[in-house]
Motif scaffolding. Structure first.
Motif, PDB file in Angstrom:
ATOM      1  N   ASN A   7       0.860  -1.171   0.000  1.00  0.00           N
ATOM      2  CA  ASN A   7       0.000   0.000   0.000  1.00  0.00           C
ATOM      3  C   ASN A   7       0.899   1.223   0.000  1.00  0.00           C
ATOM      4  O   ASN A   7       1.436   1.610   1.032  1.00  0.00           O
ATOM      5  N   GLY A   8       1.092   1.823  -1.165  1.00  0.00           N
ATOM      6  CA  GLY A   8       2.001   2.949  -1.322  1.00  0.00           C
ATOM      7  C   GLY A   8       1.409   4.305  -0.998  1.00  0.00           C
ATOM      8  O   GLY A   8       2.037   5.328  -1.238  1.00  0.00           O
ATOM      9  N   ALA A   9       0.210   4.327  -0.453  1.00  0.00           N
ATOM     10  CA  ALA A   9      -0.423   5.589  -0.058  1.00  0.00           C
ATOM     11  C   ALA A   9      -0.088   5.894   1.398  1.00  0.00           C
ATOM     12  O   ALA A   9       0.269   5.015   2.165  1.00  0.00           O
ATOM     13  N   MET A  10      -0.233   7.144   1.758  1.00  0.00           N
ATOM     14  CA  MET A  10       0.058   7.552   3.128  1.00  0.00           C
ATOM     15  C   MET A  10      -1.217   7.724   3.953  1.00  0.00           C
ATOM     16  O   MET A  10      -1.218   8.379   4.972  1.00  0.00           O
ATOM     17  N   PHE A  39       1.728  -4.466   3.486  1.00  0.00           N
ATOM     18  CA  PHE A  39       2.777  -3.547   3.920  1.00  0.00           C
ATOM     19  C   PHE A  39       2.255  -2.131   3.711  1.00  0.00           C
ATOM     20  O   PHE A  39       2.177  -1.645   2.582  1.00  0.00           O
ATOM     21  N   ASN A  40       1.845  -1.490   4.808  1.00  0.00           N
ATOM     22  CA  ASN A  40       1.327  -0.132   4.754  1.00  0.00           C
ATOM     23  C   ASN A  40       2.474   0.855   4.893  1.00  0.00           C
ATOM     24  O   ASN A  40       3.087   0.959   5.955  1.00  0.00           O
ATOM     25  N   LEU A  41       2.744   1.572   3.838  1.00  0.00           N
ATOM     26  CA  LEU A  41       3.824   2.542   3.848  1.00  0.00           C
ATOM     27  C   LEU A  41       3.642   3.574   4.955  1.00  0.00           C
ATOM     28  O   LEU A  41       4.610   3.993   5.593  1.00  0.00           O
ATOM     29  N   TRP A  75       1.203  -3.893  -6.001  1.00  0.00           N
ATOM     30  CA  TRP A  75       1.533  -2.514  -5.661  1.00  0.00           C
ATOM     31  C   TRP A  75       0.313  -1.652  -5.901  1.00  0.00           C
ATOM     32  O   TRP A  75      -0.248  -1.636  -6.997  1.00  0.00           O
ATOM     33  N   LEU A  76      -0.091  -0.914  -4.864  1.00  0.00           N
ATOM     34  CA  LEU A  76      -1.258  -0.047  -4.931  1.00  0.00           C
ATOM     35  C   LEU A  76      -0.819   1.391  -4.695  1.00  0.00           C
ATOM     36  O   LEU A  76      -0.115   1.658  -3.715  1.00  0.00           O
ATOM     37  N   PRO A  85       3.133   8.356  -5.321  1.00  0.00           N
ATOM     38  CA  PRO A  85       3.627   9.197  -4.235  1.00  0.00           C
ATOM     39  C   PRO A  85       5.148   9.075  -4.079  1.00  0.00           C
ATOM     40  O   PRO A  85       5.717   7.987  -4.226  1.00  0.00           O
ATOM     41  N   GLY A  86       5.793  10.188  -3.776  1.00  0.00           N
ATOM     42  CA  GLY A  86       7.235  10.186  -3.568  1.00  0.00           C
ATOM     43  C   GLY A  86       7.650   9.236  -2.462  1.00  0.00           C
ATOM     44  O   GLY A  86       8.701   8.591  -2.543  1.00  0.00           O
ATOM     45  N   ALA A  87       6.821   9.120  -1.422  1.00  0.00           N
ATOM     46  CA  ALA A  87       7.137   8.217  -0.313  1.00  0.00           C
ATOM     47  C   ALA A  87       7.172   6.761  -0.772  1.00  0.00           C
ATOM     48  O   ALA A  87       7.978   5.960  -0.287  1.00  0.00           O
ATOM     49  N   MET A  88       6.323   6.413  -1.738  1.00  0.00           N
ATOM     50  CA  MET A  88       6.325   5.044  -2.275  1.00  0.00           C
ATOM     51  C   MET A  88       7.616   4.786  -3.037  1.00  0.00           C
ATOM     52  O   MET A  88       8.256   3.746  -2.872  1.00  0.00           O
TER      53      MET A  88
END
Length: 192
Positions: A7-10, A39-41, A75-76, A85-88
């Motif tokens: 989960n690539g969202a914040m 896996f929650n980012l 990958w979401l 997202p940059g964090a992903m």
């Protein structure tokens, strides 16, 4: 066979799009008897990628272990300003710590991709994830799921994914878990 849902969202809200999509995919994998982990980012606490550090942060080691142990990745990502997202991307950059391993990065992992946007541009996020997955030596599925946020959920139940979107997600899961499309079988060089 193990799967990881990245989960690539914040977003952390239980009724948020990434949480609902992650739970849907995890539920389907569970029904199939496949071990999976979300896996929650937003909960990972990953630092900004830094090639000059001497000791790898513990959170990065844990992430690398989970990503490398999984055979299948989902990958979401939401589309933010034309990309993921940059964090992903930062999280995926941390796979660099596996560079000197016998099977570095995501060598031969299967990756299914889901991206959603408020408009119709979610494919831009898919294209970004596809490029990153290939650079990490993974095998992106030829089928991906770009979603329009406005038609993702039922109008009378904003936590229920619509049937057409469930069908797309189900097909992605089926393709990712199918033994018939293993990258090693498809891309074996012909002798001779």
């Amino acid at each position: 066979m193990k799967a990881i849902i990245f989960n690539g969202a914040m977003e952390r809200r239980p009724q948020s799009t990434p949480v609902l999509l992650s739970k849907y995919i995890a539920g389907k994998l569970q029904e199939m008897g496949l071990e999976n982990h979300i896996f929650n980012l937003s909960d990972a606490g990953l630092p900004i990628f830094d090639t000059t550090i001497i000791k790898t942060p513990h959170t990065v080691e844990l992430m690398n272990q989970m990503f490398l142990e999984a055979d299948i990745h989902f990958w979401l990502a939401p589309l933010y300003h034309g990309s993921i997202p940059g964090a992903m991307k930062n999280g995926l950059d941390w796979l660099e710590v596996s560079a000197k391993m016998p099977q570095p990065y995501l060598t031969d992992k299967t990756v299914g991709m889901v991206c959603w946007a408020d408009g119709i541009q979610a494919m831009q996020g898919i294209n970004t994830m596809d490029a990153v997955a290939k650079a990490l030596r993974a095998w992106p599925l030829p089928f991906s799921v770009p979603l329009v946020r406005g038609s993702l959920f039922e109008a009378d139940n904003p936590t229920e994914i619509t049937t057409p979107n469930k069908e797309k997600l189900d097909l992605l899961i089926k393709l990712a878990t199918s033994k018939k499309i293993e990258a090693r079988e498809i891309h074996t060089p012909i002798a001779g």
